[in-house]
Scaffold this active site. Structure first.
Site, PDB file in Angstrom:
ATOM      1  N   ASN A  32      51.080  27.022  40.657  1.00  0.00           N
ATOM      2  CA  ASN A  32      51.045  25.612  40.233  1.00  0.00           C
ATOM      3  C   ASN A  32      51.156  25.498  38.717  1.00  0.00           C
ATOM      4  O   ASN A  32      51.059  24.411  38.171  1.00  0.00           O
ATOM      5  CB  ASN A  32      49.787  24.897  40.749  1.00  0.00           C
ATOM      6  N   PHE A  80      47.030  36.734  43.324  1.00  0.00           N
ATOM      7  CA  PHE A  80      46.632  36.699  41.915  1.00  0.00           C
ATOM      8  C   PHE A  80      46.062  35.337  41.538  1.00  0.00           C
ATOM      9  O   PHE A  80      45.358  35.237  40.535  1.00  0.00           O
ATOM     10  CB  PHE A  80      47.864  36.912  41.006  1.00  0.00           C
ATOM     11  N   LYS A  84      40.463  32.181  35.461  1.00  0.00           N
ATOM     12  CA  LYS A  84      39.910  33.481  35.050  1.00  0.00           C
ATOM     13  C   LYS A  84      39.131  33.486  33.742  1.00  0.00           C
ATOM     14  O   LYS A  84      38.767  34.558  33.263  1.00  0.00           O
ATOM     15  CB  LYS A  84      41.035  34.509  34.963  1.00  0.00           C
ATOM     16  N   SER A 124      37.999  42.367  40.113  1.00  0.00           N
ATOM     17  CA  SER A 124      37.748  42.682  38.706  1.00  0.00           C
ATOM     18  C   SER A 124      36.560  43.610  38.577  1.00  0.00           C
ATOM     19  O   SER A 124      35.629  43.567  39.395  1.00  0.00           O
ATOM     20  CB  SER A 124      37.450  41.368  37.980  1.00  0.00           C
ATOM     21  N   TYR A 149      32.717  32.874  37.331  1.00  0.00           N
ATOM     22  CA  TYR A 149      33.996  33.553  37.583  1.00  0.00           C
ATOM     23  C   TYR A 149      33.758  34.854  38.340  1.00  0.00           C
ATOM     24  O   TYR A 149      34.396  35.136  39.357  1.00  0.00           O
ATOM     25  CB  TYR A 149      34.717  33.827  36.255  1.00  0.00           C
ATOM     26  N   LYS A 153      34.713  36.364  42.446  1.00  0.00           N
ATOM     27  CA  LYS A 153      35.327  37.642  42.862  1.00  0.00           C
ATOM     28  C   LYS A 153      34.451  38.347  43.900  1.00  0.00           C
ATOM     29  O   LYS A 153      34.948  38.871  44.903  1.00  0.00           O
ATOM     30  CB  LYS A 153      35.549  38.551  41.647  1.00  0.00           C
ATOM     31  N   LEU A 200      40.233  40.323  23.712  1.00  0.00           N
ATOM     32  CA  LEU A 200      40.432  41.077  22.478  1.00  0.00           C
ATOM     33  C   LEU A 200      41.899  41.228  22.070  1.00  0.00           C
ATOM     34  O   LEU A 200      42.259  40.918  20.926  1.00  0.00           O
ATOM     35  CB  LEU A 200      39.778  42.465  22.630  1.00  0.00           C
ATOM     36  N   ARG A 231      35.585  49.533  26.332  1.00  0.00           N
ATOM     37  CA  ARG A 231      36.211  49.065  27.575  1.00  0.00           C
ATOM     38  C   ARG A 231      37.342  50.004  27.972  1.00  0.00           C
ATOM     39  O   ARG A 231      37.906  50.702  27.139  1.00  0.00           O
ATOM     40  CB  ARG A 231      36.807  47.656  27.397  1.00  0.00           C
TER      41      ARG A 231
HETATM   42  P1  NAD Z   1      46.836  34.259  34.762  1.00  0.00           P
HETATM   43  O1  NAD Z   1      46.024  33.048  34.506  1.00  0.00           O
HETATM   44  O2  NAD Z   1      47.879  34.630  33.769  1.00  0.00           O
HETATM   45  O3  NAD Z   1      47.527  34.159  36.189  1.00  0.00           O
HETATM   46  C1  NAD Z   1      46.975  33.441  37.263  1.00  0.00           C
HETATM   47  C2  NAD Z   1      48.051  32.526  37.790  1.00  0.00           C
HETATM   48  O4  NAD Z   1      47.535  31.785  38.894  1.00  0.00           O
HETATM   49  C3  NAD Z   1      48.541  31.516  36.757  1.00  0.00           C
HETATM   50  O5  NAD Z   1      49.952  31.554  36.707  1.00  0.00           O
HETATM   51  C4  NAD Z   1      48.042  30.169  37.295  1.00  0.00           C
HETATM   52  O6  NAD Z   1      48.925  29.117  36.951  1.00  0.00           O
HETATM   53  C5  NAD Z   1      47.981  30.448  38.789  1.00  0.00           C
HETATM   54  N1  NAD Z   1      47.050  29.632  39.562  1.00  0.00           N
HETATM   55  C6  NAD Z   1      45.715  29.444  39.352  1.00  0.00           C
HETATM   56  N2  NAD Z   1      45.198  28.692  40.335  1.00  0.00           N
HETATM   57  C7  NAD Z   1      46.220  28.412  41.204  1.00  0.00           C
HETATM   58  C8  NAD Z   1      46.315  27.702  42.421  1.00  0.00           C
HETATM   59  N3  NAD Z   1      45.241  27.104  42.980  1.00  0.00           N
HETATM   60  N4  NAD Z   1      47.512  27.639  43.038  1.00  0.00           N
HETATM   61  C9  NAD Z   1      48.618  28.232  42.492  1.00  0.00           C
HETATM   62  N5  NAD Z   1      48.575  28.929  41.348  1.00  0.00           N
HETATM   63  C10 NAD Z   1      47.382  29.019  40.718  1.00  0.00           C
HETATM   64  O7  NAD Z   1      45.820  35.478  34.987  1.00  0.00           O
HETATM   65  P2  NAD Z   1      46.108  37.045  35.114  1.00  0.00           P
HETATM   66  O8  NAD Z   1      45.524  37.697  33.930  1.00  0.00           O
HETATM   67  O9  NAD Z   1      47.513  37.277  35.490  1.00  0.00           O
HETATM   68  O10 NAD Z   1      45.154  37.369  36.338  1.00  0.00           O
HETATM   69  C11 NAD Z   1      45.622  37.419  37.675  1.00  0.00           C
HETATM   70  C12 NAD Z   1      44.436  37.667  38.585  1.00  0.00           C
HETATM   71  O11 NAD Z   1      43.780  38.864  38.170  1.00  0.00           O
HETATM   72  C13 NAD Z   1      43.371  36.576  38.542  1.00  0.00           C
HETATM   73  O12 NAD Z   1      42.868  36.385  39.840  1.00  0.00           O
HETATM   74  C14 NAD Z   1      42.322  37.157  37.628  1.00  0.00           C
HETATM   75  O13 NAD Z   1      41.049  36.638  37.908  1.00  0.00           O
HETATM   76  C15 NAD Z   1      42.406  38.630  37.957  1.00  0.00           C
HETATM   77  N6  NAD Z   1      41.912  39.498  36.886  1.00  0.00           N
HETATM   78  C16 NAD Z   1      42.436  39.379  35.625  1.00  0.00           C
HETATM   79  C17 NAD Z   1      41.937  40.181  34.604  1.00  0.00           C
HETATM   80  C18 NAD Z   1      42.459  40.040  33.198  1.00  0.00           C
HETATM   81  O14 NAD Z   1      41.784  40.500  32.266  1.00  0.00           O
HETATM   82  N7  NAD Z   1      43.627  39.497  32.973  1.00  0.00           N
HETATM   83  C19 NAD Z   1      40.915  41.114  34.855  1.00  0.00           C
HETATM   84  C20 NAD Z   1      40.435  41.230  36.156  1.00  0.00           C
HETATM   85  C21 NAD Z   1      40.943  40.404  37.165  1.00  0.00           C
HETATM   86  N1  UFG Z   2      35.776  41.308  21.596  1.00  0.00           N
HETATM   87  C1  UFG Z   2      35.554  41.154  20.238  1.00  0.00           C
HETATM   88  N2  UFG Z   2      36.158  40.091  19.624  1.00  0.00           N
HETATM   89  C2  UFG Z   2      36.950  39.207  20.275  1.00  0.00           C
HETATM   90  C3  UFG Z   2      37.161  39.384  21.664  1.00  0.00           C
HETATM   91  C4  UFG Z   2      36.550  40.448  22.301  1.00  0.00           C
HETATM   92  O1  UFG Z   2      34.844  41.929  19.617  1.00  0.00           O
HETATM   93  O2  UFG Z   2      37.435  38.262  19.651  1.00  0.00           O
HETATM   94  C5  UFG Z   2      35.169  42.475  22.271  1.00  0.00           C
HETATM   95  C6  UFG Z   2      34.186  42.109  23.355  1.00  0.00           C
HETATM   96  O3  UFG Z   2      32.894  41.892  22.823  1.00  0.00           O
HETATM   97  C7  UFG Z   2      34.280  43.348  24.266  1.00  0.00           C
HETATM   98  C8  UFG Z   2      35.734  43.777  24.125  1.00  0.00           C
HETATM   99  O4  UFG Z   2      36.198  43.198  22.905  1.00  0.00           O
HETATM  100  O5  UFG Z   2      33.469  44.369  23.757  1.00  0.00           O
HETATM  101  C9  UFG Z   2      36.632  43.302  25.261  1.00  0.00           C
HETATM  102  O6  UFG Z   2      36.473  41.900  25.430  1.00  0.00           O
HETATM  103  P1  UFG Z   2      37.472  41.037  26.332  1.00  0.00           P
HETATM  104  O7  UFG Z   2      37.024  39.614  26.250  1.00  0.00           O
HETATM  105  O8  UFG Z   2      38.875  41.344  25.994  1.00  0.00           O
HETATM  106  O9  UFG Z   2      37.230  41.643  27.792  1.00  0.00           O
HETATM  107  P2  UFG Z   2      35.905  41.717  28.679  1.00  0.00           P
HETATM  108  O10 UFG Z   2      35.661  43.161  28.936  1.00  0.00           O
HETATM  109  O11 UFG Z   2      34.809  40.929  28.113  1.00  0.00           O
HETATM  110  O12 UFG Z   2      36.363  40.930  29.984  1.00  0.00           O
HETATM  111  C10 UFG Z   2      37.540  41.257  30.693  1.00  0.00           C
HETATM  112  C11 UFG Z   2      38.148  40.011  31.333  1.00  0.00           C
HETATM  113  C12 UFG Z   2      37.285  39.476  32.418  1.00  0.00           C
HETATM  114  C13 UFG Z   2      36.935  40.544  33.383  1.00  0.00           C
HETATM  115  C14 UFG Z   2      36.350  41.733  32.685  1.00  0.00           C
HETATM  116  C15 UFG Z   2      36.163  42.856  33.650  1.00  0.00           C
HETATM  117  O13 UFG Z   2      38.334  39.005  30.361  1.00  0.00           O
HETATM  118  O14 UFG Z   2      37.998  38.488  33.116  1.00  0.00           O
HETATM  119  O15 UFG Z   2      37.238  42.190  31.661  1.00  0.00           O
HETATM  120  O16 UFG Z   2      35.575  43.948  33.061  1.00  0.00           O
HETATM  121  F1  UFG Z   2      36.038  40.071  34.270  1.00  0.00           F
END
Ligand code: NAD
Ligand code: UFG
Length: 339
Positions: A32, A80, A84, A124, A149, A153, A200, A231
């Site tokens: 969407n 996906f 998030k 995640s 969030y 999951k 980050l 991380r």
């Molecule tokens: P993203 O936001 O780039 O991608 C998610 C996509 O889902 C987006 O394109 C958004 O428009 C779409 N979307 C959300 N709700 C929707 C709905 N109801 N119907 C249709 N589309 C919808 O995020 P991402 O980083 O690509 O993450 C993908 C998945 O992986 C997510 O479920 C996220 O929670 C999970 N995940 C991401 C990370 C990360 O750090 N990026 C870490 C762990 C898990």
């Molecule tokens: N950090 C900084 N400065 C910033 C951003 C992040 O110092 O501006 C540090 C954070 O404190 C952490 C590390 O960088 O130590 C990574 O932070 P992120 O926000 O990039 O990632 P997180 O590990 O906090 O979280 C990510 C995803 C979540 C997911 C999680 C799973 O954002 O969606 O990993 O481990 F749930």
């Protein structure tokens, strides 16, 4: 296989679409665009030279899912789609529970009506909460998340376990991602957060670009080698390959299986900023700031199960992650907006 990618225009979905198309699969994408751009579809097609069938649809919309599954003979789905942003989920818990749970239930119902029995879910490392032991193995307990969030999951993992228990012929693979970074080497697709980045790597790339004044390093008094948070950063292209491996697995097995997708190696925030600056020859000014609430000191995977069972492991290095993130950011200073 013809694979449905819900949220396929997002950061990880788009990279997975490229990988699957290059491996000869067909891709149907449903998004969407709440956190992405329809332009991503053109970019996926430009990289691969293959057509993507893209549906602008909310996965929670039962009628839209019914139409999609009626029009397309789907063999497997990768889910996906979801919201998030950790901080936003604390401020808007209902939006997160509604979107993430509803989309999963609606997708499962459509799959059931159309006899589709293979699902890969984007979980995640956040489901582990505060790690009891490192590295994190899949056996370690889940629950006790610090934000809504993370709870979505945990809850979706449970829904998939319950569903599979009731339908033993169903195959569900739960992929617990660690910290995805990097971009496709073409620089055509990458991470494009809205507004000020929370994570980050996009904060580093925007700082290097001059869009942000400096990086704030949240905490330098953790019990880690240099005091900053550790991380398990994984290149998004490796992550995408992990999905392709999981797809092969779920075509041949029934039941629920969980895999960590990480490198098994932790890097500190300081190492990230310094490696990025060195590899790309750019400045990443930083200051030390207080700890961010909810952060753990260190989190990294035991990635051996995916290697053993899926035959998958991450191969791209931290240098690759830094170089490809910068290549994407430089070519797309405003994400997909300026495209
Ligand atoms: P993203 O936001 O780039 O991608 C998610 C996509 O889902 C987006 O394109 C958004 O428009 C779409 N979307 C959300 N709700 C929707 C709905 N109801 N119907 C249709 N589309 C919808 O995020 P991402 O980083 O690509 O993450 C993908 C998945 O992986 C997510 O479920 C996220 O929670 C999970 N995940 C991401 C990370 C990360 O750090 N990026 C870490 C762990 C898990
Ligand atoms: N950090 C900084 N400065 C910033 C951003 C992040 O110092 O501006 C540090 C954070 O404190 C952490 C590390 O960088 O130590 C990574 O932070 P992120 O926000 O990039 O990632 P997180 O590990 O906090 O979280 C990510 C995803 C979540 C997911 C999680 C799973 O954002 O969606 O990993 O481990 F749930």
């Amino acid at each position: 296989m013809r694979v449905l990618l819900t949220g396929g225009a997002g950061y990880i979905g788009a990279h997975t679409a490229v990988e699957l198309l290059e491996q000869g699969h067909e891709v149907v994408l449903a998004d969407n665009y709440v956190n992405s751009s329809p332009k991503v579809v053109d970019r996926i097609e430009a990289i691969t030279g293959h057509r993507v069938r893209a549906y602008r649809a909310d996965v929670s919309d039962r009628a839209a899912m019914e139409a999609l599954f009626t029009e397309q003979e789907i063999d497997a789905a990768i889910h996906f789609a979801g919201l998030k942003a950790v901080g936003e989920s604390v401020a808007k818990p209902l939006a997160y529970y509604r979107n993430n749970l509803d989309s999963t239930l609606t997708l499962l119902e459509a799959m059931e009506r159309h006899g589709v029995g293979r699902l890969i879910f984007s979980s995640s490392a956040t489901v582990y909460g505060t790690p009891e032991r490192l590295p994190l193995t899949e056996e370690q307990g889940t629950g006790v998340c610090t934000n809504p969030y993370g709870w979505t999951k945990v809850m979706i993992e449970q829904i998939l376990r319950d569903y599979t228990a009731a339908h033993p012929e169903f195959s569900a693979v739960l992929l617990r991602y660690f910290n995805p970074v990097g971009a496709h080497r073409s620089g055509l697709i990458g991470e494009a957060p809205n507004g000020v980045p929370n994570n980050l790597m996009p904060y580093i790339t925007q700082t290097a670009l001059g869009k942000r004044d400096h990086l704030s390093i949240f905490g330098n008094d953790y019990d880690t080698p240099d005091g900053t948070g550790v991380r398990d950063y994984i290149h998004v292209v490796d992550l995408a390959r992990g999905h392709a491996a999981a797809l092969g697995y779920c075509a041949e097995h029934c039941g629920v299986e969980v895999f960590n997708l990480g490198t098994g190696r932790g890097y500190s925030v300081l190492e990230m900023a310094e490696t990025f600056a060195r590899v790309n020859g750019v400045a990443v000014p930083y200051v030390f700031a207080p700890r961010r609430p909810g952060d753990v000191a260190a989190c990294y995977a035991d990635a051996s199960k995916a290697r053993r069972i899926l035959g998958w492991e991450a191969v791209l290095t931290l240098e690759d992650m830094c170089r490809d993130s910068w290549n994407w950011q430089r070519q797309n200073p405003d994400g997909y907006e300026g495209a």
